[in-house]
Design an enzyme around this catalytic site. Sequence first.
Site, PDB file in Angstrom:
ATOM      1  N   CYS A 116      14.173  -6.202  -2.292  1.00 49.75           N
ATOM      2  CA  CYS A 116      12.954  -5.468  -1.922  1.00 49.75           C
ATOM      3  C   CYS A 116      12.470  -4.578  -3.051  1.00 49.75           C
ATOM      4  O   CYS A 116      11.310  -4.631  -3.458  1.00 49.75           O
ATOM      5  CB  CYS A 116      13.205  -4.646  -0.668  1.00 49.75           C
ATOM      6  SG  CYS A 116      11.809  -3.603  -0.202  1.00 49.75           S
ATOM      7  N   CYS A 172       9.346  -6.662  -1.914  1.00 43.90           N
ATOM      8  CA  CYS A 172       8.293  -5.875  -1.267  1.00 43.90           C
ATOM      9  C   CYS A 172       7.567  -4.912  -2.200  1.00 43.90           C
ATOM     10  O   CYS A 172       6.336  -4.853  -2.213  1.00 43.90           O
ATOM     11  CB  CYS A 172       8.879  -5.059  -0.109  1.00 43.90           C
ATOM     12  SG  CYS A 172      10.143  -5.887   0.860  1.00 43.90           S
ATOM     13  N   LYS A 196       5.672  -6.555  -5.238  1.00 43.36           N
ATOM     14  CA  LYS A 196       4.622  -7.389  -4.606  1.00 43.36           C
ATOM     15  C   LYS A 196       3.466  -6.534  -4.101  1.00 43.36           C
ATOM     16  O   LYS A 196       2.297  -6.836  -4.340  1.00 43.36           O
ATOM     17  CB  LYS A 196       5.258  -8.189  -3.472  1.00 43.36           C
ATOM     18  CG  LYS A 196       4.309  -9.055  -2.639  1.00 43.36           C
ATOM     19  CD  LYS A 196       3.733  -8.335  -1.439  1.00 43.36           C
ATOM     20  CE  LYS A 196       4.749  -7.782  -0.481  1.00 43.36           C
ATOM     21  NZ  LYS A 196       5.452  -8.773   0.294  1.00 43.36           N
ATOM     22  N   TYR A 204       5.190 -17.066   3.176  1.00 42.46           N
ATOM     23  CA  TYR A 204       4.490 -15.828   2.861  1.00 42.46           C
ATOM     24  C   TYR A 204       4.643 -15.428   1.397  1.00 42.46           C
ATOM     25  O   TYR A 204       3.707 -14.892   0.800  1.00 42.46           O
ATOM     26  CB  TYR A 204       4.906 -14.704   3.814  1.00 42.46           C
ATOM     27  CG  TYR A 204       6.283 -14.131   3.592  1.00 42.46           C
ATOM     28  CD1 TYR A 204       6.465 -13.012   2.796  1.00 42.46           C
ATOM     29  CD2 TYR A 204       7.400 -14.688   4.204  1.00 42.46           C
ATOM     30  CE1 TYR A 204       7.728 -12.480   2.591  1.00 42.46           C
ATOM     31  CE2 TYR A 204       8.657 -14.156   4.014  1.00 42.46           C
ATOM     32  CZ  TYR A 204       8.811 -13.047   3.200  1.00 42.46           C
ATOM     33  OH  TYR A 204      10.062 -12.528   3.003  1.00 42.46           O
ATOM     34  N   GLU A 217       1.364 -14.928  -0.931  1.00 43.84           N
ATOM     35  CA  GLU A 217       1.142 -13.607  -1.512  1.00 43.84           C
ATOM     36  C   GLU A 217       1.019 -13.683  -3.030  1.00 43.84           C
ATOM     37  O   GLU A 217       0.122 -13.080  -3.622  1.00 43.84           O
ATOM     38  CB  GLU A 217       2.280 -12.659  -1.117  1.00 43.84           C
ATOM     39  CG  GLU A 217       2.235 -12.272   0.364  1.00 43.84           C
ATOM     40  CD  GLU A 217       3.439 -11.455   0.791  1.00 43.84           C
ATOM     41  OE1 GLU A 217       3.355 -10.776   1.837  1.00 43.84           O
ATOM     42  OE2 GLU A 217       4.479 -11.495   0.097  1.00 43.84           O
ATOM     43  N   HIS A 263     -13.468   5.042  16.142  1.00 45.57           N
ATOM     44  CA  HIS A 263     -14.646   4.331  15.634  1.00 45.57           C
ATOM     45  C   HIS A 263     -15.178   5.016  14.390  1.00 45.57           C
ATOM     46  O   HIS A 263     -15.244   6.238  14.352  1.00 45.57           O
ATOM     47  CB  HIS A 263     -15.722   4.299  16.717  1.00 45.57           C
ATOM     48  CG  HIS A 263     -16.897   3.446  16.365  1.00 45.57           C
ATOM     49  ND1 HIS A 263     -16.822   2.080  16.279  1.00 45.57           N
ATOM     50  CD2 HIS A 263     -18.181   3.777  16.053  1.00 45.57           C
ATOM     51  CE1 HIS A 263     -17.998   1.592  15.955  1.00 45.57           C
ATOM     52  NE2 HIS A 263     -18.839   2.611  15.811  1.00 45.57           N
ATOM     53  N   GLU A 316      -9.531  -0.491  16.086  1.00 38.04           N
ATOM     54  CA  GLU A 316     -10.103  -0.336  17.425  1.00 38.04           C
ATOM     55  C   GLU A 316     -10.493  -1.672  18.049  1.00 38.04           C
ATOM     56  O   GLU A 316     -10.690  -1.760  19.263  1.00 38.04           O
ATOM     57  CB  GLU A 316     -11.323   0.574  17.385  1.00 38.04           C
ATOM     58  CG  GLU A 316     -12.554  -0.064  16.756  1.00 38.04           C
ATOM     59  CD  GLU A 316     -13.819   0.761  16.948  1.00 38.04           C
ATOM     60  OE1 GLU A 316     -13.973   1.375  18.025  1.00 38.04           O
ATOM     61  OE2 GLU A 316     -14.647   0.778  16.018  1.00 38.04           O
TER      62      GLU A 316
END
Length: 540
Positions: free
Chosen positions: A103, A108, A111, A246, A250, A513, A518
């Site tokens: 990671c 992670c 990346k 993934y 990515e 909003h 939302e």
Amino acid sequence: MKSHSSKKKKSWCLSCREKPQTMDSDSSDHETEDHAKFLEEVQEEQTESFSDQKFMYDLLVIGGGSGGLAAAKEAVNLGAKVAVLDYVTPSPRGTTWGLGGTCVNVGCIPKKLMHQAALLGEAIHEAAAYGWQLPDVKTIKNDWETLRTAVQNHVKSVNWVTRVELRTKKVDYVNALGYFKDQHTVHGKMKNGEEKIFTAQNILIAVGGRPKYPDIPGALEYGISSDDIFSLEKAPGKTLVVGAGYIGLECAGFLNALGYDSTVMVRSIILRGFDQQIANMVAEEMATRGVHFIYQAKPSKIEKQSDDRLLVHWVDKDGQTHKDVYDTVLFAIGRRPLTEELKPENVGIKLVADTGKIDAINEQTNVPNIYAVGDVLHKKPELTPVAIHAGRLLARRLFGNSTEQMDYINVATTVFSPLEYGCVGLSEEAAIAIHGEDNIEIYHAYYKPTEFFIPQKDVSNCYLKVVTFRGGDQRVLGMHFIGPNAGEVIQGFSAAMKCNLTFPKLKETVGIHPTVAEEFTRVAITKRSGLDPKPQSCCS
């Protein structure tokens, strides 16, 4: 220093971890009159000094990644004596890195930084529409060396902080490749070939995995993987990414956004294991941004040309051979756990035949004092936060009298593709397979992010779906979101799902909003209805 090991005649029932039991107990519910006496004896044993024990450590962790380090630090906080063995075998291209695991070094963190670089480039091109007076954006380009250096400097700073933290917490860190000698003994092979012996009451396997390479000519000699891309000395240029998981998407996504011609070769399907409708939308969005896709194909040979470029041969679904020239070939076809290197046969640890992973129960292997966390576990999410949380909980059970188990259900994740995809819970396909189509309701909607209006960005793939039970309390089984900041959006909803979110409760929630998050509170159209899920206005 307290020791948390117990005498041989007793063991902790780590499958349920509710109460201890004696090895010769006949009681199925553990409710025997010996319990009070047993607990008193355990408490007495926990007060014995470490010097009275025959093992060097209470816990020995093999692997210095996120999960192993989390367990080590938690165990020390609870009074255990702990050591961590960690050694990074160079990639086929010679890449290596410091303490911290995949990671921090090649996963992670780098990346996400390169993904952020891509997003900044995108924002620069949108800025003029918002009134920012910029030079000709067509002349603006990313400098790979500057980006790579910045990313690697950050990674190295994390390596340093990690080592300092272990020293501060008095965790013994040894840069050695560990393997089992017996149930309580691990040999650590140092960089110079010297071997050291370590003994421990409890041993934790946290070695993670490394990228796979296809068995084709030229793959190992000329290909790279995610182990190499973030520290690549020169710009990758025209890149072929083999694999559509993934990691592949990515990497192809940020390389394309940074200005490099990128192609993804797909053997079968996009994002296996994810909701397939949205997985295909991720690919469609990438294609509109300039990423090329070669479907139903697999490479057969890589040859280096006289100009150092790579000639890649591949075979399509009809058996026809094709070829093209690339500067870089990046393999992202899956990862293998580093379990064989541990010599598990020396202690009888059972591995799953086709994957080499460990089928542990509550992180406990079939050898009672040996545990495992992270990517080496069979059918568990291969995610850093999962390994960290599981490692901490295991340490608390071993050394803190905790009974809390790791919950691997409804773990959220995000694919950091150009338009991000965040999800938690079941995909539409999985929900139908488990519960039956008649018992599932799928709510879905397209939406228009407010920030997309002025630069007139394409909103065709901004989409979400909520998978629910059709009857009863309409409990939410899965949530899927493709759009900006998907990771930030899905994190909060994953907490709601942990609290047994229902669709009526989701609808009762007042949205903020104008945000993209939302949109989940406004979704109302079911697939079953056949109505158009596209929005009529920004506030509809």
